[in-house]
Scaffold this active site. Structure first.
Site, PDB file in Angstrom:
ATOM      1  N   GLY A  35       0.796  -1.095  -0.061  1.00  0.00           N
ATOM      2  CA  GLY A  35       0.178   0.570  -0.109  1.00  0.00           C
ATOM      3  C   GLY A  35       0.560   1.302  -0.065  1.00  0.00           C
ATOM      4  O   GLY A  35       1.882   1.204  -0.235  1.00  0.00           O
ATOM      5  N   HIS A  41       4.846   1.913  -7.748  1.00  0.00           N
ATOM      6  CA  HIS A  41       3.696   1.121  -8.377  1.00  0.00           C
ATOM      7  C   HIS A  41       2.687   0.961  -9.089  1.00  0.00           C
ATOM      8  O   HIS A  41       2.470   0.249 -10.142  1.00  0.00           O
ATOM      9  CB  HIS A  41       2.618   1.179  -7.027  1.00  0.00           C
ATOM     10  CG  HIS A  41       3.374   0.754  -5.213  1.00  0.00           C
ATOM     11  ND1 HIS A  41       3.417   1.996  -4.964  1.00  0.00           N
ATOM     12  CD2 HIS A  41       4.095  -0.669  -5.146  1.00  0.00           C
ATOM     13  CE1 HIS A  41       4.344   1.416  -3.590  1.00  0.00           C
ATOM     14  NE2 HIS A  41       4.721   1.034  -3.759  1.00  0.00           N
ATOM     15  N   GLN A  65       7.538  -9.278   8.054  1.00  0.00           N
ATOM     16  CA  GLN A  65       8.882  -8.700   8.015  1.00  0.00           C
ATOM     17  C   GLN A  65       9.122  -7.674   8.339  1.00  0.00           C
ATOM     18  O   GLN A  65      10.807  -6.866   7.769  1.00  0.00           O
ATOM     19  CB  GLN A  65       8.814  -8.579   6.284  1.00  0.00           C
ATOM     20  CG  GLN A  65       8.003  -7.187   5.824  1.00  0.00           C
ATOM     21  CD  GLN A  65       7.692  -6.960   4.866  1.00  0.00           C
ATOM     22  OE1 GLN A  65       7.041  -8.234   4.581  1.00  0.00           O
ATOM     23  NE2 GLN A  65       8.212  -6.694   3.588  1.00  0.00           N
ATOM     24  N   LYS A 153      14.057  -1.717  -7.345  1.00  0.00           N
ATOM     25  CA  LYS A 153      15.145  -1.201  -5.977  1.00  0.00           C
ATOM     26  C   LYS A 153      15.392  -2.021  -5.229  1.00  0.00           C
ATOM     27  O   LYS A 153      15.366  -1.749  -4.093  1.00  0.00           O
ATOM     28  CB  LYS A 153      13.739  -0.053  -5.772  1.00  0.00           C
ATOM     29  CG  LYS A 153      14.331   1.297  -4.042  1.00  0.00           C
ATOM     30  CD  LYS A 153      13.556   1.637  -4.035  1.00  0.00           C
ATOM     31  CE  LYS A 153      12.572   1.202  -3.129  1.00  0.00           C
ATOM     32  NZ  LYS A 153      12.640   1.040  -2.025  1.00  0.00           N
ATOM     33  N   ASP A 154      14.181  -2.970  -4.900  1.00  0.00           N
ATOM     34  CA  ASP A 154      14.439  -4.056  -3.708  1.00  0.00           C
ATOM     35  C   ASP A 154      15.812  -5.380  -4.583  1.00  0.00           C
ATOM     36  O   ASP A 154      14.199  -6.186  -4.403  1.00  0.00           O
ATOM     37  CB  ASP A 154      12.992  -4.030  -3.252  1.00  0.00           C
ATOM     38  CG  ASP A 154      12.847  -2.972  -2.005  1.00  0.00           C
ATOM     39  OD1 ASP A 154      12.768  -3.072  -1.243  1.00  0.00           O
ATOM     40  OD2 ASP A 154      11.293  -2.691  -3.012  1.00  0.00           O
ATOM     41  N   LEU A 180      11.556   3.074 -10.935  1.00  0.00           N
ATOM     42  CA  LEU A 180      11.310   4.937 -11.137  1.00  0.00           C
ATOM     43  C   LEU A 180      11.413   5.757 -10.222  1.00  0.00           C
ATOM     44  O   LEU A 180      11.731   5.527  -9.087  1.00  0.00           O
ATOM     45  CB  LEU A 180       9.829   4.211 -11.120  1.00  0.00           C
ATOM     46  CG  LEU A 180       8.916   5.497 -12.339  1.00  0.00           C
ATOM     47  CD1 LEU A 180       8.917   5.312 -13.877  1.00  0.00           C
ATOM     48  CD2 LEU A 180       7.379   5.996 -12.076  1.00  0.00           C
ATOM     49  N   LEU A 188      11.277   6.409  -5.639  1.00  0.00           N
ATOM     50  CA  LEU A 188      10.398   6.237  -4.918  1.00  0.00           C
ATOM     51  C   LEU A 188      10.287   5.643  -4.086  1.00  0.00           C
ATOM     52  O   LEU A 188      10.378   4.107  -4.959  1.00  0.00           O
ATOM     53  CB  LEU A 188       9.583   6.348  -6.609  1.00  0.00           C
ATOM     54  CG  LEU A 188       9.216   7.717  -8.061  1.00  0.00           C
ATOM     55  CD1 LEU A 188       8.116   6.966  -8.877  1.00  0.00           C
ATOM     56  CD2 LEU A 188       8.928   8.341  -7.100  1.00  0.00           C
TER      57      LEU A 188
END
Length: 285
Positions: A35, A41, A65, A153-154, A180, A188
């Site tokens: 979310g 996203h 996590q 990014k991850d 992005l 982001l």
């Protein structure tokens, strides 16, 4: 919310709808999220619609996590705003499981991922990737997509999920999607909203430093001096602590001294109270 995005909070209803789509020949693409949606996203949703007929977006802030001193309680949550964004993006379904649905009374199984989870974030967030691997496996089993998308990014997370689905013979394609960024280079992230104006002005230096190191590595430079220089530059700019800045093989995540094949420069550093992560690809000349 418009009629374009169907909202599901019961697994039986979600599966019935997805099964009907699949029976009709539709390719199903899953976008797992926690979310607090942003343009990154929505880019994943757009990519899902480009490569498949149906885009299913899960929204679940996964407690397993987060460590005991991490930001689970204050992680941003705005479900109605998220659903409005998904409708505008053309997502076909939003899967909104409760904690009780994901971890019912008596739940006791966890997945312990292998070498891809070691080091980097695995060192500083003990148990994090076990929580990620477990919840993503459940989400994939619930939705049963053809493809699941994860942002680069991850990057360590992406490789962990690829390894888990491969090792457990889960019939899904795991696809990474490029990060992005804002115009100034900042990746982001839902956590960017934690940054105050001063910190937001400093934050783009993280990507600038990574890009500089990646360029020099691609020309054959040795990693260790660049890493030391990069850590010093980040600390001078106001980042700290710098948890790690490392050069790793892009396929195995093993440490490397020089980029003789594709590699990644990866970083995790605090800016004020906000933990930022990022990475940049290195493609040798």
């Amino acid at each position: 919310m418009s009629d374009t995005t169907l909202r599901f909070d019961r697994l039986e209803s979600l599966r019935a709808r997805v099964d009907a789509w699949r029976t009709g020949g539709d390719r199903i693409v899953l976008v797992p999220t926690m979310g607090a949606l942003h343009e990154g996203h929505l880019a994943l949703v757009a990519h899902a619609k480009a490569i498949g007929r149906r885009a299913v977006v899960s929204i679940f802030v996964n407690p397993t996590q987060f460590g005991p001193n991490e930001d689970f309680s204050r992680y941003p949550r705005d479900t109605e705003a998220d659903l409005a964004l998904l409708s505008r993006a053309g997502a076909d379904a939003a899967w909104l499981p409760s904690v009780e649905t994901m971890y019912p009374t008596g739940f006791s199984t966890r997945i312990e991922p292998g070498p891809a989870a070691e080091g980097l974030c695995g060192t500083f967030r003990p148990g994090h990737f076990s929580g990620v691997a477990t919840v993503v496996t459940k989400l994939i089993n619930q939705v049963r997509p053809d493809i699941a998308l994860f942002g680069e990014k991850d990057f360590q997370q992406l490789l962990v999920i690829r390894a888990v689905t491969r090792d457990l013979d889960i019939p899904v394609t795991i696809e990474g999607v490029p990060t992005l960024r804002e115009a100034d280079g900042l990746a982001l992230s839902s956590r960017n909203r934690y940054l105050d104006p001063r910190e937001r002005g400093i934050a783009p230096r993280l990507h600038a430093m990574l890009a500089d190191i990646a360029e020099r590595l691609a020309r054959g430079a040795e990693a260790a001096p660049l890493v030391a220089e990069g850590i010093a530059a980040l600390e001078a700019a106001g980042f700290g602590p710098v948890q790690y800045l490392e050069v790793r093989d892009a396929q195995t995540l093993q440490p490397i001294a020089r980029a003789e094949r594709e590699a990644r420069v990866l970083v995790a550093a605090y800016l004020g109270h906000t933990r930022l992560i990022d990475n940049v690809a290195v493609v040798p000349a």
